[in-house]
Scaffold this active site. Structure first.
Site, short mmCIF file in Angstrom:
data_model
loop_
_atom_site.label_atom_id
_atom_site.label_comp_id
_atom_site.label_asym_id
_atom_site.label_seq_id
_atom_site.Cartn_x
_atom_site.Cartn_y
_atom_site.Cartn_z
N GLU A 62 -85.89 -39.26 -13.33
CA GLU A 62 -86.33 -40.52 -12.70
C GLU A 62 -86.91 -40.31 -11.30
OE1 GLU A 62 -83.32 -40.09 -14.10
OE2 GLU A 62 -83.41 -41.36 -15.88
N ASP A 121 -72.80 -50.81 -23.36
CA ASP A 121 -72.91 -49.49 -22.71
C ASP A 121 -72.01 -49.36 -21.48
OD1 ASP A 121 -74.52 -48.10 -24.40
OD2 ASP A 121 -76.39 -48.59 -23.38
#
Lengths: 319, 280
Positions: A62, A121
Site C-alpha cells: 500500500e 473480518d
C-alpha cells in the site's frame, strides 16, 4: 426524506464507485486506476478488463500504491488508488501526507470497508480512524457518501475536482436512499428533514439509521432537523450554522471513532461560531470486533436506537 | 561540456554547499559533498533539460529521494542557471523558498517533495508508467541513499518497476556506507546490495561515484538496457573533498562552524592542497 420504515432496496456503494470509474474511463483518457491486491473487493475488475493499460495492481504494497499514484498524478493523470481503508490510508498515511497532500498531487484515494460495516473480518480491518487521519491533512478533500447512487456521483465529482480527495466507502449493502439522478457538489450538505428542536448531522452509511431515528424522535414529539454531510472536509459550515442557530443542539452520527471525525469537526465549528451542546454518536475509544454490522452497531452503541436516545436527550438537556 | 569542466563545476558546487550550510547553521554535508560529481554529471551532460524552461514537458526527470541532500540539488540547479546563485544562502531561512527538504515547485527545477525516506522510488515508478502511457521517450532518473534501502517501501518500488519492465527508469544509489547512527553495515546491513537488487529483477551497474566519465558511461549503458530497469550503485566518499568530513558519519547531518567552513573551502579551492589557489 424517503420513508425508511418501508421496504427499501439495498446495494453496495462500492458498485457505484466501480460503475462510475468505467464511465470516467470512457470519457477521460487521463483517468487511471490502481489497487493493492483487492481489485474485485474495491470493484475495479470492470475497469481493469475494459482499460487494461490504465490499470495497475501493485500487489500487497500500500505504501507503493500511494507513491505510484502520486507519480502518475504529477505527470497529469487522474489516478484512483483503491484498497481497504484500514490500509489505504491506514498503512500509507505518510505517503498520503508527503507524496500526495504536500505535493498537492491530484490523487483520488478510495478507502473501502470503512467502519464497523466491515463486519465479520473484525477489528483489524475496520477503519474507525480514517476520517481523523485524513481530516487533518492540508489540501485533502474528504468525502463520505451514503449509498450507491451518491457514491457514483461523488466519484464523478472527485474526478472533476483538481486536488487530492479521500473517498470513504462502507462494505455493507446499504439502503438505497438517493436515485440515479443524484448530483454531488463537494462541500455541500444535504438538508433531508426540516426540524426545530435538534440538528442531527450524519455522514456515510449512518444516514439510513439516522433517518429512522429522526422518524422515531418525531413520533415521540421531538422535531429533529437532519443534515447529511457527504463532504466532511471542507465542512458545509453555512448549512450547519443555519440549522444549529435554529435548534440550539447537535447530535453527530458516524461509523467511526467518536473523536476527531465528523463529530470532532462539528464540535470545533460550534465552539468558535455558535456554542451549543454536541452529542457525538461514534465508537467510544475502542477497537471493533467480528460480527454482523447490525449487531455491531448495537453493541458499539451507534444503532438507530442510540441515535434516537441521543436526540431525545439533546431535546431535553439543551440550553 | 568536457569531463574536466564538469569536474570543475562539481568543485564549485561543493564550495556553494559549504557556504549554504554555514549560513543556515544546519543541514547535511556528507551526502551533499559525496554526490556532487554525480549531480554535476547529471546536469551538465546526462539530463536532457532546459534551465530556462523547468517545466519543459520533454525534459528528462530527476527525482531525489534522499531529500536531505537538497543543498546539493539547489547548488547544482543554481550552477546550471535555474535561478540566481545569490539565493543559495537563504537555505532554511524563514521566508525563503529553499526549504530544508525539497518541495516540488518551490524552486525552479525541484521536481519532487522528499524528506521521509523511501518515497522517491515509488513516485518515480508512477512517473515512468505515466511517460510510457504518454508514449514519451524521456527518462526518469532517481537518486537514492543507501540508507533508505532499509525502508520497505523502496523494495516495493523495485518489485513494481521490474513487473512493469520500466526500462525508462534509472536509479543512482549513493553507496557511501554511512547513515545517521553510524556505518550502514553496523546499523542495519545492506550487503549484498547488488545481489539483492539483481534478485529483484533489475540490471545493476557499479561505478566510482567520483569518476565523472564513469558516471556518464554508466548512464549511457543504462539506456541500452531495454528490457529491465537499471540501478547504478555509485560508490562515493561521504564528505568528499573535505578531509575532516570524509568517511565520518558525524557529518551526515552537522553544519560546519565558520572555522571549519574556511578550512573546507580552502581545501576545495586547492583540491586538498595539491594545487595553489588563485586567491592565495
Amino acid at each position: 426524506m424517503p420513508n425508511m420504515s418501508k421496504a427499501v432496496q439495498y446495494a453496495s456503494p462500492r458498485n457505484g464507485f466501480g460503475e462510475a470509474l468505467v464511465t470516467l474511463g470512457e470519457t477521460n483518457a487521463k483517468v487511471v486506476a490502481l489497487t493493492a491486491d483487492v481489485a474485485e473487493s474495491v470493484r475495479l475488475t470492470a475497469f481493469a478488463e475494459r482499460f487494461p493499460e490504465r490499470f495497475f495492481d501493485v500487489g500487497v504494497a500500500e505504501q507503493n500504491l500511494m507513491g505510484v499514484a502520486a507519480g502518475l498524478a504529477v505527470e497529469g493523470f487522474i489516478p484512483f488508488c483503491a484498497a481497504y481503508a484500514a490500509f489505504n490510508p491506514g498503512r500509507n498515511w505518510d505517503q498520503l501526507r508527503v507524496s500526495v497532500c504536500y505535493n498537492n498531487a491530484n490523487v483520488k484515494i478510495v478507502g473501502t470497508h470503512a467502519g464497523l460495516s466491515v463486519g465479520a473480518d473484525g477489528a483489524t480491518h475496520q477503519a474507525l480512524e480514517d476520517i481523523a487521519l485524513t481530516r487533518v491533512l492540508p489540501n485533502l478533500t474528504v468525502l463520505s457518501p451514503a449509498d450507491i447512487f451518491e457514491t457514483r456521483a461523488a466519484t464523478l465529482a472527485a474526478a472533476a475536482h483538481d486536488g487530492p480527495v479521500y473517498l470513504r466507502l462502507s462494505r455493507e449493502n446499504e439502503p438505497i436512499i438517493f436515485d440515479s439522478k443524484c448530483s454531488f457538489t463537494i462541500g455541500k450538505a444535504r438538508l433531508l428533514q426540516k426540524g426545530t428542536d435538534v440538528t442531527v448531522v450524519v455522514t456515510g452509511s449512518m444516514l439510513a439509521p439516522a433517518m429512522i431515528a429522526v422518524e422515531r424522535a418525531k413520533s415521540n414529539g421531538v422535531s429533529a432537523e437532519l443534515l447529511h454531510c457527504p463532504t466532511i472536509k471542507p465542512l458545509d459550515e453555512a448549512a450547519l450554522l443555519t440549522s444549529i442557530r435554529k435548534t440550539g443542539a447537535v447530535v453527530t452520527v458516524e461509523d467511526a471513532q467518536a473523536v476527531a471525525g465528523l463529530g470532532g469537526a462539528v464540535a470545533e465549528l460550534v465552539t468558535t461560531k455558535q456554542p451549543v451542546l454536541v452529542w457525538r454518536i461514534g465508537v467510544r475509544d475502542s477497537f471493533g470486533a467480528s460480527g454482523a454490522p447490525k449487531d455491531l452497531y448495537r453493541s458499539f452503541h451507534i444503532s438507530e436506537k442510540d441515535i434516537t436516545a441521543a436526540i431525545m436527550t439533546a431535546a431535553v438537556k439543551k440550553r | 561540456m568536457t569531463v574536466y569542466s564538469i569536474e570543475q563545476r562539481a568543485q564549485n558546487i561543493r564550495g556553494a554547499v559549504i557556504k549554504m550550510l554555514l549560513a543556515a547553521g544546519s543541514g547535511h554535508p556528507a551526502g551533499s559533498l559525496g554526490l556532487a560529481d554525480v549531480f554535476a554529471a547529471l546536469y551538465f551532460r546526462i539530463l536532457d533539460h532546459k534551465p530556462t524552461k523547468p517545466d519543459w514537458p520533454d525534459r528528462d526527470r530527476l527525482i531525489v529521494s534522499n531529500g536531505h541532500i537538497v543543498p546539493l540539488w539547489y547548488a547544482t540547479l543554481a550552477e546550471a542557471g535555474y535561478f540566481p546563485k545569490s539565493r543559495l544562502v537563504t537555505l532554511r531561512q524563514a521566508g525563503s523558498a529553499l526549504e530544508g527538504h525539497p518541495h516540488r515547485g518551490s524552486v525552479p527545477g525541484i521536481e519532487n517533495t522528499a524528506g521521509p525516506l523511501g518515497q522517491g522510488a515509488s513516485l518515480a515508478v508512477g512517473q515512468a508508467l505515466a511517460l510510457r502511457l504518454n508514449k514519451s521517450a524521456k527518462k526518469i532518473y532517481v537518486v537514492l541513499s543507501d540508507g533508505e534501502h532499509q525502508e520497505g517501501q523502496t523494495w516495493e518500488a523495485y518489485m513494481a518497476a521490474a513487473k512493469y519492465r520500466l526500462s525508462n527508469l534509472t536509479f543512482i544509489i549513493d553507496r557511501n556506507n554511512i547513515q545517521i547512527d553510524g556505518f550502514t553495515e553496523d546499523v542495519m546491513p545492506l550487503e549484498p546490495l547488488r545481489a539483492k537488487i539483481e534478485a529483484f529483477g533489475w540490471h545493476v551497474l557499479e561505478v566510482d561515484g567520483h569518476n565523472v566519465k564513469g558516471i556518464i558511461d554508466a548512464c549511457a549503458e543504462a539506456q541500452a538496457i531495454y528490457e529491465k530497469p537499471v540501478a547504478i550503485i555509485a560508490h562515493t566518499i561521504p564528505g568528499k573533498g573535505v578531509d575532516f568530513m570524509e568517511f565520518d558519519p558525524k557529518w551526515h547531518g552537522l553544519a560546519p562552524s565558520s572555522g571549519e567552513a574556511q578550512r573546507a573551502l580552502r581545501q576545495l579551492h586547492t583540491l586538498q592542497g595539491r594545487i595553489s589557489a588563485e586567491h592565495e
